[in-house]
Design a protein around this motif. Sequence first.
Motif, PDB file in Angstrom:
ATOM      1  N   ILE A 164      -1.313   5.487  -3.075  1.00  0.00           N
ATOM      2  CA  ILE A 164      -0.749   4.474  -2.177  1.00  0.00           C
ATOM      3  C   ILE A 164      -0.184   3.306  -2.998  1.00  0.00           C
ATOM      4  O   ILE A 164       0.657   2.558  -2.534  1.00  0.00           O
ATOM      5  CB  ILE A 164      -1.815   4.022  -1.146  1.00  0.00           C
ATOM      6  CG1 ILE A 164      -1.167   3.389   0.086  1.00  0.00           C
ATOM      7  CG2 ILE A 164      -2.862   3.116  -1.763  1.00  0.00           C
ATOM      8  CD1 ILE A 164      -2.076   3.260   1.296  1.00  0.00           C
ATOM      9  N   HIS A 190       4.137   9.094  -7.802  1.00  0.00           N
ATOM     10  CA  HIS A 190       3.681   9.296  -6.438  1.00  0.00           C
ATOM     11  C   HIS A 190       4.018  10.698  -5.941  1.00  0.00           C
ATOM     12  O   HIS A 190       3.191  11.361  -5.305  1.00  0.00           O
ATOM     13  CB  HIS A 190       4.296   8.237  -5.508  1.00  0.00           C
ATOM     14  CG  HIS A 190       3.988   8.480  -4.070  1.00  0.00           C
ATOM     15  ND1 HIS A 190       4.805   9.215  -3.250  1.00  0.00           N
ATOM     16  CD2 HIS A 190       2.925   8.109  -3.316  1.00  0.00           C
ATOM     17  CE1 HIS A 190       4.256   9.283  -2.046  1.00  0.00           C
ATOM     18  NE2 HIS A 190       3.123   8.620  -2.060  1.00  0.00           N
ATOM     19  N   ARG A 225       1.331  13.248  -4.440  1.00  0.00           N
ATOM     20  CA  ARG A 225       1.462  13.501  -3.005  1.00  0.00           C
ATOM     21  C   ARG A 225       1.636  14.998  -2.749  1.00  0.00           C
ATOM     22  O   ARG A 225       1.044  15.550  -1.834  1.00  0.00           O
ATOM     23  CB  ARG A 225       2.645  12.700  -2.450  1.00  0.00           C
ATOM     24  CG  ARG A 225       2.981  12.983  -1.014  1.00  0.00           C
ATOM     25  CD  ARG A 225       2.386  11.971  -0.070  1.00  0.00           C
ATOM     26  NE  ARG A 225       2.619  12.346   1.300  1.00  0.00           N
ATOM     27  CZ  ARG A 225       2.444  11.562   2.336  1.00  0.00           C
ATOM     28  NH1 ARG A 225       2.025  10.340   2.177  1.00  0.00           N
ATOM     29  NH2 ARG A 225       2.650  11.987   3.549  1.00  0.00           N
ATOM     30  N   ARG A 263       4.778  -5.146  -0.282  1.00  0.00           N
ATOM     31  CA  ARG A 263       5.605  -4.524  -1.327  1.00  0.00           C
ATOM     32  C   ARG A 263       5.988  -5.581  -2.351  1.00  0.00           C
ATOM     33  O   ARG A 263       6.080  -6.766  -2.027  1.00  0.00           O
ATOM     34  CB  ARG A 263       6.897  -3.933  -0.740  1.00  0.00           C
ATOM     35  CG  ARG A 263       6.689  -2.748   0.208  1.00  0.00           C
ATOM     36  CD  ARG A 263       6.203  -1.510  -0.539  1.00  0.00           C
ATOM     37  NE  ARG A 263       6.149  -0.327   0.312  1.00  0.00           N
ATOM     38  CZ  ARG A 263       5.080   0.059   1.019  1.00  0.00           C
ATOM     39  NH1 ARG A 263       3.960  -0.651   0.992  1.00  0.00           N
ATOM     40  NH2 ARG A 263       5.126   1.163   1.738  1.00  0.00           N
ATOM     41  N   HIS A 317       5.495   7.006   1.659  1.00  0.00           N
ATOM     42  CA  HIS A 317       4.071   6.688   1.846  1.00  0.00           C
ATOM     43  C   HIS A 317       3.609   6.940   3.284  1.00  0.00           C
ATOM     44  O   HIS A 317       2.500   6.514   3.649  1.00  0.00           O
ATOM     45  CB  HIS A 317       3.783   5.233   1.460  1.00  0.00           C
ATOM     46  CG  HIS A 317       3.892   4.983  -0.008  1.00  0.00           C
ATOM     47  ND1 HIS A 317       2.922   5.394  -0.901  1.00  0.00           N
ATOM     48  CD2 HIS A 317       4.865   4.400  -0.750  1.00  0.00           C
ATOM     49  CE1 HIS A 317       3.288   5.049  -2.134  1.00  0.00           C
ATOM     50  NE2 HIS A 317       4.472   4.454  -2.065  1.00  0.00           N
ATOM     51  N   CYS A 327       1.814   7.884   6.335  1.00  0.00           N
ATOM     52  CA  CYS A 327       0.369   8.159   6.329  1.00  0.00           C
ATOM     53  C   CYS A 327       0.046   9.649   6.174  1.00  0.00           C
ATOM     54  O   CYS A 327       0.421  10.469   7.013  1.00  0.00           O
ATOM     55  CB  CYS A 327      -0.231   7.644   7.635  1.00  0.00           C
ATOM     56  SG  CYS A 327      -1.983   7.972   7.777  1.00  0.00           S
TER      57      CYS A 327
END
Length: 399
Positions: free
Chosen positions: A79, A86, A90, A291, A347, A349
């Motif tokens: 996150i 990422h 992910r 951010r 990102h 959820c």
Amino acid sequence: MTDIYWDPYDTVIDTDPYPIWKRLREEAPVYRNDKFDFWALSRFDDIEKASKDTATFSSTHGTVLEMMGPGMIGSNQMIFMDPPEHTMYRSLVSRAFTPRRMALLDDYVRDVCAELLDGLADRDEFDYVQDFAAQVPSMVISRLVGVPEKEREEQRVNIDTMFHIDPEQGMVNDIAFMARIRVHEYLMDLVQRHKNNPDDFGDDMIKVLINAEITGDDGELRSLDDDELVQFTLLLYVAGTETVMRLLGNAAVVLAANPEQRAELVADPSLIPNAIEELLRFEAPSPVNGRWVLKDVEVQGTKIPAGSKVLLLTGSAGRDNDVFPDADRFDIHRDIKKHVTFGYGIHFCLGASLARTEGRIALEETLKRFPEWSVVPGKTHRQHTSTVRGYSEVGISVR
Ligand code: HEM
């Protein structure tokens, strides 16, 4: 200049931020707060665009205002990562979040809900959050992760304590920190037990992740190390416990305020999934997402310099009349094409489908047993944080 004031720490504003968020959208869509040194975007479209532009709006310096800063880079939780790091994590952990694995949890979610609610059947009044909503998500994530059944309750208490809020120090306090260490140590040990005695465990997420491989910095395939395994598991608890609890607390309050819509859900439970989407839109459990601006950017004609903190007010986006007509009205029949309550873009959820399942089953089981309730005056309490918003106590009378 504008005289509108908003910050995520003001507990009076947090009780009902919607009138101020409306003014922000209309009068100051790129809001500047000098006191706490941040900017805030409140319109749906701006939030959507910023969420997609990770080259400008980065997660690597934290996403919770008081924890954001120039030195935050390097956390092992996805996150707080940008691409390409990422993307790699992910895609790996998405393998542990398959629809098949989520579907396997349905029965467990229902069992947990049924057992808790049956235990409350004789009561005239109970606290829907502490006696029910707070307990469901951590039990479910424990099961998903692979915490043995008899160890789940102890970990649930530790996880609950991880979210302790100190009146002076907020989310960063010793009690929460010590609980986090206990959970960390427990998970480290659990990972070792999975590795040493894999046959003692079922087909759980730690097992899937232990057997998965990612491409390392040197281009070679490698397994996740123990810290990566623990950090990911910890992230699930942090991201998926308090949020689901707030969703259910909000459901108890909003449905009590709209008894005719609640009666429709009792009469036709097939309306519940859309009611959950409407609840998510109407009262976002995680309405403020931070951010860090990596390069100068212009939004709505205002320049935001590199090195700034920007808060994406997804809770305000849910009330944007340009996207949701008559947005301040709660309507379980609303045709919701999209909302940003689960975030947007890379990102988005990871636990959204699990959260929806938990929300749906929790409401189904609640409405089956308690078709009507009222909120007891003076028995609601909000937990104020700068990121998650909702109740820590909702006393309801079911007779
Ligand atoms: C109603 C419940 C929930 C809400 C409102 C919610 C909200 C969110 C939001 C807004 C984000 C994006 C944060 C950002 O962009 O900085 C997010 C990410 C995430 N959520 Fe949830 N969440 C919920 C439940 C869950 C559950 C149940 C789990 C796990 C089982 C979970 C796991 C995650 C993870 C791992 C991420 C990070 C994804 C990434 O960085 O790629 N969430 N959630």
